[in-house]
Design a protein around this motif. Structure first.
Motif, short mmCIF file in Angstrom:
data_model
loop_
_atom_site.label_atom_id
_atom_site.label_comp_id
_atom_site.label_asym_id
_atom_site.label_seq_id
_atom_site.Cartn_x
_atom_site.Cartn_y
_atom_site.Cartn_z
N GLY A 306 1.15 -1.34 -0.15
CA GLY A 306 -0.14 -0.40 -0.07
C GLY A 306 1.08 1.57 0.40
N LEU A 307 2.45 1.52 -0.12
CA LEU A 307 2.48 2.12 0.22
C LEU A 307 2.66 3.24 -1.86
CD1 LEU A 307 5.24 3.59 1.50
CD2 LEU A 307 6.94 2.41 0.37
N ARG A 308 2.93 4.49 -1.20
CA ARG A 308 2.21 5.32 -2.65
C ARG A 308 2.43 7.07 -2.30
NH1 ARG A 308 -3.58 4.91 -4.15
NH2 ARG A 308 -3.48 2.66 -3.13
N LEU A 309 2.84 7.40 -3.69
CA LEU A 309 3.99 8.46 -4.11
C LEU A 309 3.34 9.92 -3.97
CD1 LEU A 309 5.26 7.38 -7.61
CD2 LEU A 309 6.67 7.54 -5.66
N MET A 320 5.32 10.88 -16.91
CA MET A 320 4.68 10.48 -15.17
C MET A 320 5.03 10.58 -14.54
SD MET A 320 2.67 7.48 -17.90
CE MET A 320 4.34 6.53 -17.87
N ALA A 321 4.46 11.10 -12.98
CA ALA A 321 5.37 11.51 -11.84
C ALA A 321 5.61 9.57 -11.84
CB ALA A 321 4.09 11.59 -11.07
N SER A 322 4.58 8.62 -11.90
CA SER A 322 5.32 6.90 -11.58
C SER A 322 5.68 6.68 -12.63
CB SER A 322 3.83 6.86 -12.15
OG SER A 322 3.70 6.19 -13.50
N ALA A 345 12.02 3.86 -6.85
CA ALA A 345 12.75 3.90 -6.15
C ALA A 345 12.25 4.18 -4.63
CB ALA A 345 12.94 5.23 -6.70
N LEU A 346 10.73 4.12 -4.92
CA LEU A 346 10.05 4.48 -3.48
C LEU A 346 10.58 3.50 -2.27
CD1 LEU A 346 8.60 6.94 -1.03
CD2 LEU A 346 6.96 5.31 -2.08
N HIS A 347 9.91 2.41 -2.37
CA HIS A 347 10.31 1.14 -2.00
C HIS A 347 11.72 0.49 -1.73
CE1 HIS A 347 6.71 -1.02 -1.56
NE2 HIS A 347 6.28 -0.54 -3.17
N LEU A 348 12.19 1.11 -2.75
CA LEU A 348 13.94 0.81 -2.16
C LEU A 348 14.34 1.84 -0.38
CD1 LEU A 348 16.09 0.57 -5.30
CD2 LEU A 348 15.34 -1.83 -3.68
N GLN A 349 13.87 3.25 -1.18
CA GLN A 349 14.26 4.27 -0.16
C GLN A 349 13.62 3.83 1.10
OE1 GLN A 349 13.11 8.29 -0.61
NE2 GLN A 349 12.51 8.74 0.60
#
Length: 368
Positions: A306-309, A320-322, A345-349
């Motif tokens: 459920g992690l979102r940007l 696209m932002a995604s 990249a967000l999941h890695l961070q």
């Protein structure tokens, strides 16, 4: 009543309707030939016979073909569908502009010019991905927003017409008369009340969604977040009005949004920006499916699907932002993550994995 078939697997859609599988809500719409109505896959009404049903990729395609929205399952309450957006950057950007009201006063030629493409090419892309023309998508957006305002607020009908992007009350009434065979006021089940100057709407999203992670990320970057409520001041330069917008998560996979603006015409643009900030159009199933092909990302996505940007309030970028990638060290590996590079990249961070670690690991494998 004729309707063109698209790339949807019609039999798979029918099976999803039979089970009323919530995973498909917003992914397609059901058109019932015998009644002239289109529904969500989860509509509680009795399922029609297969030969009386056809399935389309968007509400706009259904309405363009002459079907009207079901008053029972209310298609305007379905989660926004974001999975297909990765297939066309141009369509994704165009939809964002349309959602913000680009075709309420402008035309398709002007929209195409803003996107840097030809008008005919834009129409072709919309037909390919949504099964409808840009003007039909804009019209459906107005109608569904108006229906949400009728059901969820106490705005007068003239105010609903203004707030949903219709150029005039006459056009608003004529559109609803054509679609539903009745004036819009008959869709409201309670009497109008004097407004307090604000609009409150409930925006759906697709679960799972890490609410606390999103609020923390917004607060960390400097947004106003207190007691679980996010707030932002509106400005004429950006939003077309002064005022304030606030949002809080509520039960039922929804974001409750309150907008107090000096000009109701600003509402479509404000709602579009709220959806972008909270990433309400994301499709976690599609993101997890595509990114799980990467051995490093797969366990991270299983742990936090459920992690979102967090999106920007002002975003006029051409991509696209995604799919944006700030860490160039991941560029080669992330080519396989498209169109979800930003989520990878967000999941890695969030997992504390540095891009350099993955790059070194890849280099060692290449050397071996």
């Amino acid at each position: 009543m004729e309707i063109g078939r698209d790339s949807l697997d019609q039999e798979a859609c029918y099976r999803a309707v039979l089970t009323r599988d919530p995973r498909f809500d917003g992914r397609f719409f059901t058109c019932v030939k015998t009644t002239g109505i289109y529904c969500r896959p989860v509509c509680p009404a009795r399922t029609p016979r297969r030969e009386n049903m056809t399935f389309v990729a968007s509400a706009a395609a259904a309405e363009e073909a002459g079907f009207r929205a079901c008053l029972r399952c209310r298609p305007e309450t379905a989660p926004d569908m974001g999975a297909w957006r990765g297939t066309s950057n141009t369509v994704s950007r165009a939809l964002g502009l349309i959602e913000a009201g680009a075709l309420d006063e402008g035309d398709v030629d002007a929209l195409a010019a803003r996107l840097g493409v030809g008008e005919r090419h834009l129409r072709r892309l919309f037909r390919q991905h949504l099964g409808a023309a840009p003007v039909s998508v804009a019209q459906t957006r107005r109608v569904l927003l108006a229906k949400a305002l009728i059901h969820q607020t106490d705005l007068a009908m003239a105010e609903v017409a203004l707030a949903s992007g219709f150029g005039s009350v006459r056009r608003f009434n004529e559109t609803f008369q054509d679609l539903y065979g009745r004036p819009p006021s008959t869709l409201r089940r309670r009497a109008e009340k004097p407004g307090d100057g604000g609009v409150r709407l409930s925006l759906p999203y697709r679960a799972p969604y890490e609410v606390e992670a999103m609020l923390e990320a917004l607060k960390t970057r400097g947004d106003m977040v207190e007691g679980g409520v996010w707030r932002r001041d509106l400005t004429p330069e950006v939003d077309g009005a002064t005022g304030e917008v606030s949002a809080r998560f509520e039960a039922g996979d929804r974001l409750a949004v309150s907008v107090a603006a000096t000009d109701l015409k600003a509402l479509p643009g404000v709602l579009a920006r709220v959806r972008r900030v909270f990433d309400l159009s994301a499709d976690p199933d599609a993101i997890q499916r595509d990114l799980s092909a990467d051995a490093v990302l797969a366990p991270l996505l299983r742990a936090r699907p459920g992690l979102r940007l967090p999106g920007d309030w002002i975003d006029e970028a051409a991509d696209m932002a995604s799919d944006r990638l700030e860490d160039e060290r991941l560029a080669v590996r992330a080519e396989h993550w498209r169109p979800w590079r930003a989520y990878g990249a967000l999941h890695l961070q969030e997992a504390g994995i540095d891009g350099a670690q993955i790059t070194e690991s890849d280099d060692e494998k290449d050397a071996a």
